[in-house]
Design a protein around this motif. Sequence first.
Motif, PDB file in Angstrom:
ATOM      1  N   UNK A  76       0.861  -1.282   0.101  1.00 25.27           N
ATOM      2  CA  UNK A  76      -0.007  -0.016  -0.087  1.00 25.27           C
ATOM      3  C   UNK A  76       0.922   1.401  -0.027  1.00 25.27           C
ATOM      4  N   UNK A  77       1.807   1.167   0.858  1.00 22.48           N
ATOM      5  CA  UNK A  77       2.728   2.423   0.899  1.00 22.48           C
ATOM      6  C   UNK A  77       3.999   2.219   1.714  1.00 22.48           C
ATOM      7  N   UNK A  78       5.075   3.033   1.741  1.00 20.94           N
ATOM      8  CA  UNK A  78       6.215   2.894   2.609  1.00 20.94           C
ATOM      9  C   UNK A  78       6.347   4.230   3.285  1.00 20.94           C
ATOM     10  N   UNK A  79       6.453   3.781   4.755  1.00 26.64           N
ATOM     11  CA  UNK A  79       6.607   5.178   5.390  1.00 26.64           C
ATOM     12  C   UNK A  79       8.129   5.158   6.062  1.00 26.64           C
ATOM     13  N   UNK A  80       8.573   6.316   6.179  1.00 28.23           N
ATOM     14  CA  UNK A  80       9.953   6.461   6.307  1.00 28.23           C
ATOM     15  C   UNK A  80       9.984   7.466   7.652  1.00 28.23           C
ATOM     16  N   UNK A  81      11.314   7.956   8.170  1.00 24.60           N
ATOM     17  CA  UNK A  81      11.525   8.548   9.175  1.00 24.60           C
ATOM     18  C   UNK A  81      10.639   9.858   9.003  1.00 24.60           C
ATOM     19  N   UNK A  82      10.008  10.226  10.305  1.00 22.55           N
ATOM     20  CA  UNK A  82       9.364  11.532  10.299  1.00 22.55           C
ATOM     21  C   UNK A  82       7.925  11.165   9.912  1.00 22.55           C
ATOM     22  N   UNK A  83       7.573  10.183   9.711  1.00 24.04           N
ATOM     23  CA  UNK A  83       6.067   9.676   9.424  1.00 24.04           C
ATOM     24  C   UNK A  83       5.312   9.318  10.626  1.00 24.04           C
ATOM     25  N   UNK A  84       4.227   9.577  10.694  1.00 26.69           N
ATOM     26  CA  UNK A  84       3.289   9.017  11.800  1.00 26.69           C
ATOM     27  C   UNK A  84       2.409   8.121  11.122  1.00 26.69           C
ATOM     28  N   UNK A  85       2.583   6.766  11.846  1.00 29.18           N
ATOM     29  CA  UNK A  85       1.598   5.429  11.492  1.00 29.18           C
ATOM     30  C   UNK A  85       0.814   4.906  12.357  1.00 29.18           C
ATOM     31  N   UNK A  86      -0.010   4.282  12.287  1.00 29.30           N
ATOM     32  CA  UNK A  86      -1.021   3.424  13.145  1.00 29.30           C
ATOM     33  C   UNK A  86      -2.287   4.607  13.631  1.00 29.30           C
ATOM     34  N   UNK A  87      -2.315   5.461  13.052  1.00 30.72           N
ATOM     35  CA  UNK A  87      -3.365   6.705  13.741  1.00 30.72           C
ATOM     36  C   UNK A  87      -4.649   6.370  13.316  1.00 30.72           C
ATOM     37  N   UNK A  88      -5.157   5.694  12.272  1.00 35.77           N
ATOM     38  CA  UNK A  88      -6.298   5.405  11.804  1.00 35.77           C
ATOM     39  C   UNK A  88      -6.887   4.523  12.696  1.00 35.77           C
ATOM     40  N   UNK A  89      -6.123   3.505  13.325  1.00 35.52           N
ATOM     41  CA  UNK A  89      -6.955   2.642  14.335  1.00 35.52           C
ATOM     42  C   UNK A  89      -6.981   3.006  15.539  1.00 35.52           C
ATOM     43  N   UNK A  90      -6.075   3.993  15.927  1.00 35.33           N
ATOM     44  CA  UNK A  90      -6.229   5.006  17.143  1.00 35.33           C
ATOM     45  C   UNK A  90      -7.273   5.832  17.106  1.00 35.33           C
ATOM     46  N   UNK A  91      -7.553   6.427  16.010  1.00 37.77           N
ATOM     47  CA  UNK A  91      -8.476   7.457  16.035  1.00 37.77           C
ATOM     48  C   UNK A  91      -9.926   6.877  15.943  1.00 37.77           C
ATOM     49  N   UNK A 187       8.906  -1.754  -5.510  1.00 38.60           N
ATOM     50  CA  UNK A 187       8.319  -0.774  -6.391  1.00 38.60           C
ATOM     51  C   UNK A 187       7.184  -1.205  -7.377  1.00 38.60           C
ATOM     52  N   UNK A 188       7.201  -2.446  -7.745  1.00 37.69           N
ATOM     53  CA  UNK A 188       6.080  -2.791  -8.609  1.00 37.69           C
ATOM     54  C   UNK A 188       5.035  -2.949  -7.912  1.00 37.69           C
ATOM     55  N   UNK A 189       4.884  -3.505  -6.593  1.00 36.77           N
ATOM     56  CA  UNK A 189       3.551  -3.550  -5.665  1.00 36.77           C
ATOM     57  C   UNK A 189       3.251  -2.257  -5.517  1.00 36.77           C
ATOM     58  N   UNK A 190       3.817  -1.276  -5.123  1.00 40.68           N
ATOM     59  CA  UNK A 190       3.495   0.023  -4.876  1.00 40.68           C
ATOM     60  C   UNK A 190       2.850   0.563  -6.152  1.00 40.68           C
ATOM     61  N   UNK A 191       3.254   0.502  -7.312  1.00 43.19           N
ATOM     62  CA  UNK A 191       2.708   1.152  -8.686  1.00 43.19           C
ATOM     63  C   UNK A 191       1.701   0.114  -8.901  1.00 43.19           C
ATOM     64  N   UNK A 192       1.207  -0.983  -8.437  1.00 44.28           N
ATOM     65  CA  UNK A 192       0.468  -1.763  -9.125  1.00 44.28           C
ATOM     66  C   UNK A 192       0.570  -2.357 -10.314  1.00 44.28           C
TER      67      UNK A 192
END
Length: 234
Positions: A76-91, A187-192
């Motif tokens: 679906x995506x790749x998160x890197x330094x500086x990104x917040x993750x897991x916020x949807x289920x928390x909210x 990369x192929x998976x991210x681009x579908x």
Amino acid sequence: MTPAPDQLASLLAQTELFCKLPATSVAQIAGRFHTVKFRRGQIVYERGDAGNVLHLIGSGRIRFSVVSVDGRELSVRIAKAGDVIGEIAVLDRQPRTATAVALTDVTAHSLSRTDFDRLMLQEPQLARNAIDFLCQRLRDTTEQLELIALYPVEVRLARFLLIALKGQSSTSGKRIPLELGFSQGELAQLLGASRPKVNIALGILEEAGAIGRTSDRLFCDPAILARIAEKTDA
């Protein structure tokens, strides 16, 4: 090693979720985070898990994916330094929407849902930030689906690389080095798309002068990538 509180506060202030808050509030919020580490290949959380914590990535990269009942995986995506993750289920207090796996060794800073709920009551701006943050997530997802459904792979790739370059431009005419940090298959998976199609798309961009390739990185010409990214013919 846990970062100094002022370092973590500075990192938080740069995120969409915690920006626009008073510096004193951000400093207090930083004190409620604790540091966790994940080894390369370790599952951070799985789709369907309870969402009791969100993470701010301090270093490393995390890949998000979903798996169909017949075992097919889509990144679906790749998160890197500086990104917040897991916020949807928390909210929304619902299960995790995707599986998160550490692509590299990862250091993250975690905040419990209980602490986040308390902060939402104390800081009204945080609620506004959360709305903006989730709306941007939705816009990004919509754009990703549009790219996969409507545009040729080389156009998807050009747009992806422009996003990865974060608005960098070349004033000297030289290409900008870009280390993606993940495999061509990912990369192929991210681009579908399939890996062979992504390899063909890389060749198209290289022939157009938009990129140059070495074994571990790309060298990108943002101006040429932008022209290719504007193509809409399938």
